[in-house]
Design a protein around this motif. Structure first.
Motif, PDB file in Angstrom:
ATOM      1  N   ILE A  63      -3.101  11.831  14.035  1.00 29.68           N
ATOM      2  CA  ILE A  63      -2.727  11.007  12.884  1.00 29.68           C
ATOM      3  C   ILE A  63      -1.462  11.576  12.260  1.00 29.68           C
ATOM      4  N   ILE A  64      -0.470  10.689  12.020  1.00 32.61           N
ATOM      5  CA  ILE A  64       0.783  11.162  11.413  1.00 32.61           C
ATOM      6  C   ILE A  64       1.059  10.499  10.061  1.00 32.61           C
ATOM      7  N   ALA A  65       0.156   9.597   9.615  1.00 35.26           N
ATOM      8  CA  ALA A  65       0.288   9.008   8.276  1.00 35.26           C
ATOM      9  C   ALA A  65      -1.042   8.354   7.897  1.00 35.26           C
ATOM     10  N   HIS A  66      -1.299   8.264   6.598  1.00 32.36           N
ATOM     11  CA  HIS A  66      -2.524   7.643   6.118  1.00 32.36           C
ATOM     12  C   HIS A  66      -2.279   6.970   4.775  1.00 32.36           C
ATOM     13  N   THR A  67      -3.230   6.163   4.329  1.00 33.44           N
ATOM     14  CA  THR A  67      -3.236   5.595   2.980  1.00 33.44           C
ATOM     15  C   THR A  67      -4.595   5.896   2.374  1.00 33.44           C
ATOM     16  N   ASP A  68      -4.769   5.570   1.114  1.00 26.98           N
ATOM     17  CA  ASP A  68      -6.066   5.797   0.472  1.00 26.98           C
ATOM     18  C   ASP A  68      -7.170   5.010   1.159  1.00 26.98           C
ATOM     19  N   ASN A  69      -6.823   3.858   1.716  1.00 25.30           N
ATOM     20  CA  ASN A  69      -7.830   2.989   2.327  1.00 25.30           C
ATOM     21  C   ASN A  69      -7.892   3.126   3.845  1.00 25.30           C
ATOM     22  N   ALA A  70      -6.832   3.602   4.440  1.00 27.31           N
ATOM     23  CA  ALA A  70      -6.771   3.691   5.904  1.00 27.31           C
ATOM     24  C   ALA A  70      -6.517   5.139   6.327  1.00 27.31           C
ATOM     25  N   ARG A  71      -7.555   5.783   6.852  1.00 24.47           N
ATOM     26  CA  ARG A  71      -7.393   7.157   7.326  1.00 24.47           C
ATOM     27  C   ARG A  71      -6.386   7.228   8.460  1.00 24.47           C
ATOM     28  N   ASP A 101       2.163  12.345   7.076  1.00 24.46           N
ATOM     29  CA  ASP A 101       1.626  13.668   7.391  1.00 24.46           C
ATOM     30  C   ASP A 101       2.516  14.439   8.353  1.00 24.46           C
ATOM     31  N   ASP A 102       3.366  13.721   9.090  1.00 24.40           N
ATOM     32  CA  ASP A 102       4.256  14.374  10.057  1.00 24.40           C
ATOM     33  C   ASP A 102       5.531  13.538  10.165  1.00 24.40           C
ATOM     34  N   SER A 103       6.648  14.091   9.793  1.00 22.02           N
ATOM     35  CA  SER A 103       7.924  13.359   9.783  1.00 22.02           C
ATOM     36  C   SER A 103       8.830  13.784  10.937  1.00 22.02           C
ATOM     37  N   THR A 104       8.232  14.256  12.015  1.00 22.71           N
ATOM     38  CA  THR A 104       9.014  14.796  13.136  1.00 22.71           C
ATOM     39  C   THR A 104       9.880  13.746  13.814  1.00 22.71           C
ATOM     40  N   ASP A 105       9.316  12.577  14.108  1.00 29.54           N
ATOM     41  CA  ASP A 105      10.038  11.605  14.929  1.00 29.54           C
ATOM     42  C   ASP A 105      10.000  10.207  14.319  1.00 29.54           C
ATOM     43  N   LEU A 106       8.857   9.515  14.379  1.00 30.91           N
ATOM     44  CA  LEU A 106       8.796   8.146  13.894  1.00 30.91           C
ATOM     45  C   LEU A 106       9.123   8.045  12.411  1.00 30.91           C
ATOM     46  N   PHE A 107       8.765   9.059  11.652  1.00 28.20           N
ATOM     47  CA  PHE A 107       8.977   9.030  10.198  1.00 28.20           C
ATOM     48  C   PHE A 107      10.097   9.956   9.745  1.00 28.20           C
ATOM     49  N   GLN A 108      10.999  10.251  10.653  1.00 31.08           N
ATOM     50  CA  GLN A 108      12.149  11.082  10.278  1.00 31.08           C
ATOM     51  C   GLN A 108      12.974  10.376   9.211  1.00 31.08           C
ATOM     52  N   ASN A 109      13.382  11.110   8.189  1.00 29.41           N
ATOM     53  CA  ASN A 109      14.181  10.589   7.066  1.00 29.41           C
ATOM     54  C   ASN A 109      13.403   9.570   6.227  1.00 29.41           C
ATOM     55  N   ILE A 110      12.070   9.656   6.272  1.00 25.66           N
ATOM     56  CA  ILE A 110      11.205   8.807   5.441  1.00 25.66           C
ATOM     57  C   ILE A 110      10.557   9.709   4.390  1.00 25.66           C
ATOM     58  N   PRO A 111      10.557   9.310   3.104  1.00 21.56           N
ATOM     59  CA  PRO A 111       9.885  10.132   2.087  1.00 21.56           C
ATOM     60  C   PRO A 111       8.401  10.319   2.408  1.00 21.56           C
ATOM     61  N   GLN A 112       7.814  11.381   1.889  1.00 20.15           N
ATOM     62  CA  GLN A 112       6.395  11.633   2.158  1.00 20.15           C
ATOM     63  C   GLN A 112       5.533  10.503   1.616  1.00 20.15           C
ATOM     64  N   GLU A 113       5.958   9.867   0.532  1.00 16.75           N
ATOM     65  CA  GLU A 113       5.226   8.738  -0.034  1.00 16.75           C
ATOM     66  C   GLU A 113       6.164   7.547  -0.164  1.00 16.75           C
ATOM     67  N   SER A 114       5.722   6.403   0.324  1.00 16.17           N
ATOM     68  CA  SER A 114       6.524   5.181   0.223  1.00 16.17           C
ATOM     69  C   SER A 114       5.605   3.970   0.315  1.00 16.17           C
ATOM     70  N   VAL A 115       6.157   2.804  -0.004  1.00 12.89           N
ATOM     71  CA  VAL A 115       5.373   1.562  -0.006  1.00 12.89           C
ATOM     72  C   VAL A 115       5.512   0.864   1.340  1.00 12.89           C
ATOM     73  N   SER A 161       0.857  -1.181   0.000  1.00 20.14           N
ATOM     74  CA  SER A 161       0.000   0.000   0.000  1.00 20.14           C
ATOM     75  C   SER A 161       0.891   1.228   0.000  1.00 20.14           C
ATOM     76  N   ASP A 162       0.371   2.328  -0.540  1.00 16.39           N
ATOM     77  CA  ASP A 162       1.136   3.569  -0.607  1.00 16.39           C
ATOM     78  C   ASP A 162       0.865   4.399   0.642  1.00 16.39           C
ATOM     79  N   LEU A 163       1.894   4.602   1.444  1.00 18.56           N
ATOM     80  CA  LEU A 163       1.780   5.372   2.675  1.00 18.56           C
ATOM     81  C   LEU A 163       2.091   6.834   2.392  1.00 18.56           C
ATOM     82  N   ILE A 164       1.273   7.705   2.946  1.00 22.31           N
ATOM     83  CA  ILE A 164       1.512   9.142   2.851  1.00 22.31           C
ATOM     84  C   ILE A 164       1.778   9.675   4.254  1.00 22.31           C
TER      85      ILE A 164
END
Length: 516
Positions: free
Chosen positions: A148-156, A116-130, A111-114
């Protein structure tokens, strides 16, 4: 023995098939971690609480009547928590019962992850990734304490963070390779959020283990049962480093070893590793005990019991021996213990579930918390020759569990020849180091063949080779077809009693590496 350092991660298992992969990802960062069932008595850790907690995924819905719950005592430790899949949903469910419901559309696979906040858990992670999803429920309502700090098209709600506390959750599985930046996400949690630097190395393990062995054993003597494999050899070397001549190694010929292995390995122990070792031929004793036994679990129990009987006989009248050292590994423990609710017992290991309830010797298991590749790293650090470190795993019950029927000397001799041809050809064709483990199995199947214009009715041999990192998961090795054809031709022509050879192309899971 327990080698838990002060900085460690606790993984609470809710039954996910990926739980062991979480542990692998954490340990790849040189940070120690342990897997325990979700309902573990947390008072066991009161003197040394973890510096972070990961809640695994699981097959249940949090709304099931028998759903595994969350022990909220973990919040009293005031350490970071990361919930994965079910782990996220149980965090949400504890805050607002009923906040998790069955999704209109299940989400399994990529799934494609988007972000929303790259402060800590998603630091150095692209805004969109699989990422890799595997869930049928979703969070319909989120506590106001979370964002919420990340979502997909199917999972808010694909990832969340608590606004005041260090509580995080992801709906996907960062531990699997299909999540492209999964390792970075685990690294962010362990290194940046939990602030663990990664000081758990092979050398630090050796130093702490040697000290613990000396403290526990004192002036007593230790008996070490050597199997000829890497695990028991590393254990013997560790114990020898700790207590020297207080160690006595025993290499037992149980009649279930590979061709010429008893003498070859005995020579290696004495001449290269300089271990205090005594060779004991107890093959008749084992074969008598296994006569007429078909069930693999009974085989393991019988073999484990006879090993202990042999050791007891050796030390009878010698009160200096108080301990038995053996090479139990973490996968042995995981696969042998049934967590109530989640992970099922796959099989007992003679090192774990195959020992009698009462023994005259206390156990010393220095590598009990290590995966196979970690044991190899420790062995290299101890100076064990690399050609020995790279030996394929060989089960304690030996060829006894590679004969899928009752064990007889005739069948063992057949299997020894098949195994010798397969392994020698792998070495000769420079394929041995390309696979994690290779083995031959004698099947309880006889079939019609034709040799020299005459009808034969003989056994079938199965060959298996797998690729893996730690043995917890494995894929079948894609050996060249010409190689397999050559090996099959040699076996059928050189081993009377075998007229058919097959190759196992199943992975773990759903299969295991060994057949029994």
């Amino acid at each position: 023995m327990q080698h838990r350092p002060s900085d460690w991660i606790l993984i609470l298992d809710y039954g996910s098939q990926y739980t062991q992969l979480i542990a692998r990802r954490v340990r790849e960062l040189s940070v120690y971690c342990e897997i325990h069932p979700f309902n573990k008595d947390l008072s066991d850790f009161k003197d040394q609480p973890p510096q972070g907690i990961i809640l695994s995924g699981g097959p249940k819905s949090v709304n099931d009547e028998d759903a595994p719950g969350l022990n909220t005592e973990i919040f009293g430790w005031d350490v970071p928590v990361l919930g994965i899949c079910y782990g996220l949903q149980i965090l949400a469910h504890v805050e607002i019962p009923g906040s998790v419901e069955k999704a209109d559309r299940r989400e399994f696979g990529r799934s494609d992850l988007i972000v929303d906040d790259s402060t800590d858990l998603f630091q150095n992670i692209p805004q969109e990734s699989v990422v890799w999803m595997s869930h049928g429920d979703h969070i319909k309502e989120l506590s106001a304490d979370y964002e919420i700090i990340a979502h997909t098209d199917n999972a808010r709600v694909a990832a969340v963070r608590h606004k005041q506390k260090q509580l995080f959750g992801v709906q996907f599985h960062p531990e699997v390779v299909h999540t492209v930046y999964g390792k970075q996400i685990v690294r962010n949690f362990v290194n940046k959020i939990c602030k663990l630097e990664g000081t758990w190395t092979a050398q630090s393990f050796i130093e702490s283990t040697v000290e613990e062995i000396r403290e526990r054993v004192g002036d007593a003597r230790v008996l070490c049962g050597l199997s000829g494999g890497v695990d028991s050899t590393v254990v013997a070397t560790l114990v020898h480093k700790a207590i020297g001549d207080q160690l006595q190694c025993i290499f037992v010929d149980n009649g279930l070893l590979r061709k010429n292995e008893f003498q070859d390995v005995l020579d290696l122990y004495e001449e290269e590793l300089h271990l205090p070792v005594k060779g004991v031929d107890a093959s008749d004793r084992f074969l008598d005990g296994l006569e007429g036994v078909f069930d693999p679990e009974k085989k393991r129990k019988i073999i484990g019991n006879i090993f202990i009987d042999v050791f007891d006989d050796i030390v009878e009248g010698d009160n200096d021996f108080k301990f038995l050292a053996q090479g139990t590994l973490y996968p042995d423990v995981i696969e042998s213990i049934s967590f109530k609710g989640p992970s099922a017992t796959i099989k007992s290991h003679h090192n774990v579930g195959g020992l009698p309830e009462e023994m005259n010797l206390a156990l010393v298991e220095p590598v009990r918390e290590l995966f196979k590749d970690e044991v190899r790293n420790v062995g290299r650090q101890l100076g064990i020759p690399d050609h020995f470190i790279k030996r394929h795993p060989f089960p304690g019950p030996g060829l006894g569990i590679r004969i899928i029927s009752d064990v007889t000397k005739e069948k063992l001799d057949l299997l020894r020849e098949v195994d010798d041809i397969f392994i020698s050809e792998l070495r000769q064709q420079d394929l041995y180091d390309e696979v994690w483990q290779a083995l031959a199995v004698l099947l309880p199947v006889q079939s019609v063949g034709v040799m020299g214009d005459e009808r034969t009715y003989e056994f079938t041999a199965a060959l298996r080779a797998v690729t893996s990192v730690d043995g917890m998961t494995a894929d079948w090795a894609h050996l060249p077809h010409p190689f397999l054809a050559h090996v099959s031709n040699r076996i059928i022509n050189e081993v009377p009693g075998i007229n058919r050879v097959v190759y196992d192309v199943s992975s773990k899971p759903p299969s295991t590496i060994e057949w029994e």
